[in-house]
Design an enzyme around this catalytic site. Structure first.
Site, PDB file in Angstrom:
ATOM      1  N   TYR A 254       0.845  -1.188   0.000  1.00 14.97           N
ATOM      2  CA  TYR A 254       0.000   0.000   0.000  1.00 14.97           C
ATOM      3  C   TYR A 254       0.882   1.241   0.000  1.00 14.97           C
ATOM      4  O   TYR A 254       1.785   1.379   0.832  1.00 14.97           O
ATOM      5  CB  TYR A 254      -0.906   0.033   1.234  1.00 14.97           C
ATOM      6  CG  TYR A 254      -2.028  -0.975   1.206  1.00 14.97           C
ATOM      7  CD1 TYR A 254      -3.214  -0.703   0.541  1.00 14.97           C
ATOM      8  CD2 TYR A 254      -1.892  -2.201   1.851  1.00 14.97           C
ATOM      9  CE1 TYR A 254      -4.253  -1.636   0.517  1.00 14.97           C
ATOM     10  CE2 TYR A 254      -2.918  -3.135   1.828  1.00 14.97           C
ATOM     11  CZ  TYR A 254      -4.098  -2.847   1.165  1.00 14.97           C
ATOM     12  OH  TYR A 254      -5.119  -3.764   1.137  1.00 14.97           O
ATOM     13  N   GLY A 298     -10.864  -1.267  -2.548  1.00 20.31           N
ATOM     14  CA  GLY A 298      -9.936  -0.824  -1.522  1.00 20.31           C
ATOM     15  C   GLY A 298      -8.731  -1.731  -1.371  1.00 20.31           C
ATOM     16  O   GLY A 298      -8.005  -1.626  -0.378  1.00 20.31           O
ATOM     17  N   ASP A 299      -8.533  -2.602  -2.324  1.00 18.43           N
ATOM     18  CA  ASP A 299      -7.407  -3.535  -2.269  1.00 18.43           C
ATOM     19  C   ASP A 299      -6.569  -3.465  -3.546  1.00 18.43           C
ATOM     20  O   ASP A 299      -5.877  -4.421  -3.883  1.00 18.43           O
ATOM     21  CB  ASP A 299      -7.928  -4.956  -2.065  1.00 18.43           C
ATOM     22  CG  ASP A 299      -6.912  -5.859  -1.362  1.00 18.43           C
ATOM     23  OD1 ASP A 299      -6.138  -5.350  -0.542  1.00 18.43           O
ATOM     24  OD2 ASP A 299      -6.903  -7.068  -1.639  1.00 18.43           O
ATOM     25  N   ALA A 300      -6.604  -2.319  -4.217  1.00 19.40           N
ATOM     26  CA  ALA A 300      -5.888  -2.164  -5.494  1.00 19.40           C
ATOM     27  C   ALA A 300      -4.469  -1.666  -5.244  1.00 19.40           C
ATOM     28  O   ALA A 300      -4.057  -0.623  -5.748  1.00 19.40           O
ATOM     29  CB  ALA A 300      -6.648  -1.204  -6.412  1.00 19.40           C
ATOM     30  N   ASN A 304      -1.445  -6.132  -6.521  1.00 16.88           N
ATOM     31  CA  ASN A 304      -2.611  -6.478  -7.331  1.00 16.88           C
ATOM     32  C   ASN A 304      -2.616  -5.783  -8.691  1.00 16.88           C
ATOM     33  O   ASN A 304      -3.665  -5.659  -9.327  1.00 16.88           O
ATOM     34  CB  ASN A 304      -3.899  -6.186  -6.556  1.00 16.88           C
ATOM     35  CG  ASN A 304      -4.169  -7.248  -5.509  1.00 16.88           C
ATOM     36  OD1 ASN A 304      -3.605  -8.347  -5.568  1.00 16.88           O
ATOM     37  ND2 ASN A 304      -5.013  -6.946  -4.540  1.00 16.88           N
TER      38      ASN A 304
END
Length: 424
Positions: A254, A298-300, A304
């Site tokens: 992140y 919300g997990d990009a 990923n």
């Protein structure tokens, strides 16, 4: 437990390309002389962050690349404990798991080659169910050894699809599919169904996306994803994720700093010279970023997004994968994963931020705006037509509305008026 000193032979597409040595967090990699002679120094072969060098390559980029081939979190801890290793011991774990990794890279103990892999072991239906139901731990038949690896924190099993059923990928055998059951401890409800729906929306909107379907394995529902880094004939295609390409640790997937240049800017500019058409590469990347925004993913993060690496070093963006509208299922999932136009919170991102990000990569403002608008319009149509299961049936209307919000210059809503909140 202490890290074990060891070395591993590294293969790419079945060819020996170098040797990995080290201990613990310290690793070194040396390319073979014939590889250097054929491709030339500074060429991209294994990773954007590890260009071919005549000298031994040291430093965190080596550890971060090879560590990025391994799973994270509870799965990694369990595998380390099962094999008497410390969790950070990437070399030790790769010695066990490196026969089948993401892309076309294999890391094998000295004396082993990928030339003659063991035949995959056909599994009974009961054995497949047993393996999937046991995740994130493992309940395997005695003659099934874990020799395949894939990055990420979600519990998953890698299997090979054969005409007569599923097969366990024995050492060196190519796995063809990823099976991820609904997580047992995730705060995000209906994650598997939502991921399957999002992948289908992406494909309907004209975006390259991994193929998948949902299936029951005993008591566990799971998404079955066809690996995009495998050909229909079972050959490996090489790839790496953005953390590996940028020499980042998996734990830094992140982006946390909004100071320019953004991580995506760094990636676009580093990869551009190695693409067939750098302008189209930037457009494709901006399409992916826009899609993840409109669905509320919300997990990009940087694990990923991936790139395919063709022989000769040509880079292209990999199909979308691990898509899920997590924000729309779980309000705290508000991290965009990457900084986009100076903003990293999904709740505050607008079309203007997306355009600003594209401009930072070197795109013309009109090109960036037209690219993003085309995606929003396509998603607006696709989300309204791709069916969703009853428990996530609201997503079609909500994502359609979010596309309209962004097209109108505002932020995207998180719920439809009068809609009951989603509960696990």
């Amino acid at each position: 437990m202490s890290p074990r000193n060891t070395s591993l032979e590294v293969f790419l597409h079945g060819r020996h390309i170098g040797v990995l040595t080290g201990s613990g967090l310290r690793m070194s990699f040396r390319y073979d002389p014939d590889v250097i002679a054929e491709y030339g120094a500074a060429s991209i072969l294994l990773s954007l962050s590890l260009p071919i060098d005549r000298k031994k390559i040291d430093g965190p980029a080596v550890y971060n690349y090879f560590d990025g081939l391994l799973p994270e979190g509870q799965v990694r801890s369990h595998l380390a404990a099962e094999n008497g290793l410390s969790t950070p011991d990437a070399l030790g774990l790769l010695a066990i798991l490196g026969a089948d990794c993401a892309g076309a890279v294999q890391a094998l103990p000295s004396g082993m080659t990928p030339d003659a892999p063991v035949d995959s072991q056909l599994m009974s239906a009961d054995e497949v169910v047993r393996v999937v139901e046991a995740l994130p731990t493992w309940d395997l038949p005695e003659d099934f050894a874990i020799t395949a690896s894939l990055g990420g924190i979600q519990s998953k099993v890698l299997l090979s699809r054969r005409r007569n059923g599923w097969a366990w990928p024995a050492r060196g055998t190519v796995s063809t599919h990823i099976i991820k059951p609904e997580p047992l401890d995730s705060p995000v409800p209906h994650l598997i169904a939502a991921e399957d729906w999002a992948l289908k929306v992406a494909a309907a909107a004209g975006l390259p996306a991994a193929k998948a379907h949902v299936e029951m394995f005993g008591s566990r529902e799971a998404i079955v994803v066809t690996r995009y880094d495998r050909t229909p004939d079972g050959d490996r295609l090489h790839q790496e994720d953005f953390t590996q390409a940028l020499a980042l640790a998996s734990t830094s997937k992140y982006e946390t700093s909004t100071a320019p240049p953004s991580r995506l800017t760094q990636l676009a500019k580093a990869a551009g010279p190695h693409t067939r058409d750098d302008r189209e590469f930037r457009r494709t990347l901006l399409r992916s970023v826009t899609f993840n925004l409109v669905i509320g993913n919300g997990d990009a993060h940087s694990k990923n997004y991936s790139m395919l690496i063709r022989d000769g070093g040509e880079l292209e963006l990999a199909p979308l994968y691990d898509l899920a509208p997590t924000l729309l299922l779980y309000a705290p999932s508000n991290n965009a994963g990457h900084v986009v136009g100076g903003q990293s919170r999904l709740n505050y991102l607008t079309l203007e931020h997306v355009v600003r990000e594209g401009v930072a990569w070197g795109m013309e403002a009109g090109d960036a705006q037209a690219t993003a608008i085309a995606v929003l319009e396509s998603v607006e149509r696709a989300a309204a037509t791709v069916p969703a299961r009853e428990e996530i049936g609201f997503l079609g209307e909500l994502v359609t509305a979010r596309a309209g919000d962004l097209l109108n210059g505002g932020t995207a809503r998180r719920a439809i008026a009068g809609q009951a909140p989603v509960t696990p």
